[in-house]
Scaffold this motif. Sequence first.
Motif, short mmCIF file in Angstrom:
data_model
loop_
_atom_site.label_atom_id
_atom_site.label_comp_id
_atom_site.label_asym_id
_atom_site.label_seq_id
_atom_site.Cartn_x
_atom_site.Cartn_y
_atom_site.Cartn_z
N GLY A 34 0.83 -1.19 0.00
CA GLY A 34 0.00 0.00 0.00
C GLY A 34 0.86 1.24 0.00
N GLU A 35 0.21 2.36 -0.27
CA GLU A 35 0.92 3.64 -0.25
C GLU A 35 0.59 4.35 1.05
OE1 GLU A 35 0.15 5.90 -3.76
OE2 GLU A 35 0.71 4.25 -5.08
N GLY A 36 1.60 4.91 1.67
CA GLY A 36 1.35 5.64 2.90
C GLY A 36 2.58 5.82 3.74
N ASP A 37 2.36 6.36 4.94
CA ASP A 37 3.46 6.63 5.86
C ASP A 37 3.96 5.36 6.52
OD1 ASP A 37 3.15 9.32 5.29
OD2 ASP A 37 1.99 9.75 7.10
N VAL A 38 5.25 5.30 6.71
CA VAL A 38 5.90 4.21 7.43
C VAL A 38 6.28 4.76 8.80
CG1 VAL A 38 7.90 2.68 7.52
CG2 VAL A 38 6.75 3.14 5.33
N LEU A 39 5.83 4.07 9.85
CA LEU A 39 6.02 4.52 11.22
C LEU A 39 6.92 3.57 11.99
CD1 LEU A 39 2.25 5.28 11.94
CD2 LEU A 39 3.95 6.79 10.90
N ALA A 40 7.69 4.11 12.92
CA ALA A 40 8.54 3.29 13.78
C ALA A 40 7.67 2.36 14.62
CB ALA A 40 9.39 4.18 14.68
N ILE A 41 8.08 1.11 14.76
CA ILE A 41 7.26 0.15 15.52
C ILE A 41 7.52 0.21 17.02
CG2 ILE A 41 6.97 -1.41 13.57
CD1 ILE A 41 9.11 -3.22 14.84
N MET A 42 8.70 0.74 17.41
CA MET A 42 9.05 0.87 18.83
C MET A 42 9.98 2.07 18.99
SD MET A 42 9.96 -3.05 20.04
CE MET A 42 11.05 -3.48 18.70
N ASP A 43 10.14 2.54 20.22
CA ASP A 43 11.12 3.58 20.51
C ASP A 43 12.51 3.04 20.19
OD1 ASP A 43 8.90 4.78 21.61
OD2 ASP A 43 9.66 4.78 23.68
N GLY A 44 13.41 3.93 19.77
CA GLY A 44 14.77 3.50 19.50
C GLY A 44 15.62 4.61 18.91
N THR A 45 16.78 4.21 18.40
CA THR A 45 17.73 5.13 17.79
C THR A 45 17.99 4.69 16.36
OG1 THR A 45 18.80 5.50 19.93
CG2 THR A 45 20.06 6.11 17.97
N VAL A 46 17.94 5.64 15.43
CA VAL A 46 18.24 5.34 14.03
C VAL A 46 19.73 5.07 13.93
CG1 VAL A 46 18.22 6.21 11.67
CG2 VAL A 46 16.34 6.79 13.23
N THR A 47 20.08 3.85 13.55
CA THR A 47 21.49 3.47 13.47
C THR A 47 22.02 3.44 12.04
OG1 THR A 47 20.76 1.17 13.70
CG2 THR A 47 21.64 2.23 15.65
N ASP A 48 21.12 3.53 11.05
CA ASP A 48 21.59 3.58 9.67
C ASP A 48 20.47 4.08 8.76
OD1 ASP A 48 23.46 3.41 7.65
OD2 ASP A 48 23.43 1.23 7.52
N VAL A 49 20.85 4.86 7.75
CA VAL A 49 19.96 5.27 6.68
C VAL A 49 20.73 5.05 5.38
CG1 VAL A 49 18.72 7.17 5.59
CG2 VAL A 49 18.77 7.00 8.08
N GLU A 50 20.21 4.19 4.51
CA GLU A 50 20.87 3.88 3.24
C GLU A 50 19.96 4.30 2.10
OE1 GLU A 50 22.96 -0.21 3.46
OE2 GLU A 50 21.25 -0.31 4.84
N MET A 51 20.50 5.04 1.17
CA MET A 51 19.73 5.51 0.03
C MET A 51 20.14 4.79 -1.24
SD MET A 51 17.73 7.75 1.42
CE MET A 51 17.04 8.64 0.03
N HIS A 52 19.15 4.39 -2.03
CA HIS A 52 19.36 3.83 -3.36
C HIS A 52 20.27 2.60 -3.37
CE1 HIS A 52 17.30 7.41 -4.70
NE2 HIS A 52 18.19 8.15 -4.08
N THR A 53 20.04 1.68 -2.44
CA THR A 53 20.80 0.43 -2.49
C THR A 53 20.33 -0.37 -3.70
OG1 THR A 53 19.27 -0.88 -1.13
CG2 THR A 53 20.96 0.42 0.04
N THR A 54 21.16 -1.25 -4.17
CA THR A 54 20.86 -1.96 -5.41
C THR A 54 19.59 -2.80 -5.33
OG1 THR A 54 23.19 -2.01 -5.97
CG2 THR A 54 21.76 -3.56 -7.13
N LEU A 55 19.44 -3.64 -4.32
CA LEU A 55 18.29 -4.54 -4.25
C LEU A 55 17.23 -4.12 -3.24
CD1 LEU A 55 19.97 -8.06 -4.55
CD2 LEU A 55 18.72 -6.78 -6.30
N ASP A 56 17.61 -3.40 -2.19
CA ASP A 56 16.68 -3.11 -1.09
C ASP A 56 16.05 -1.72 -1.14
OD1 ASP A 56 17.12 -5.64 -0.07
OD2 ASP A 56 18.77 -4.97 1.19
#
Length: 132
Positions: A34-56
């Motif tokens: 579906g189209e829409g916002d993606v929300l964090a499922i639990m409290d935490g710390t963002v440990t990585d943000v990867e842009m434009h990976t080949t497969l993911d």
Amino acid sequence: MNGATIGLDYANDKLVYWETLEVWRTHPAVDYIGEGDVLAIMDGTVTDVEMHTTLDGNVVTITHADGYVSVYKSLGDDIAVKKGDKVKAGDKLGTTSDSMMSELKTGAHLHLELKKDGKYVDPNTLLPTEDK
């Protein structure tokens, strides 16, 4: 994601067919279509943000308490967090997209992986779903 339906469900103990890749393999995640916002499922710390990976596609990784790590794949380019950000459950991370080339035929979706102590676990065990 609110209002999404489950596409390819968690299957880390059996082989399932990946339509885009035309292969049988495990699927250690749940695909929410579906189209829409993606929300964090639990409290935490963002440990990585990867842009434009080949497969993911675009990927956000969050480390939580008690050995949990959640990985959000196939996000759009509008990622709302950066590495080091503290997030609360329900905070917006971005939106769904079809950026995950290995699941391109799925269309806009969230590919959600969850690990506990480094091992994959079924996200359905923590998240309420209407499909189940």
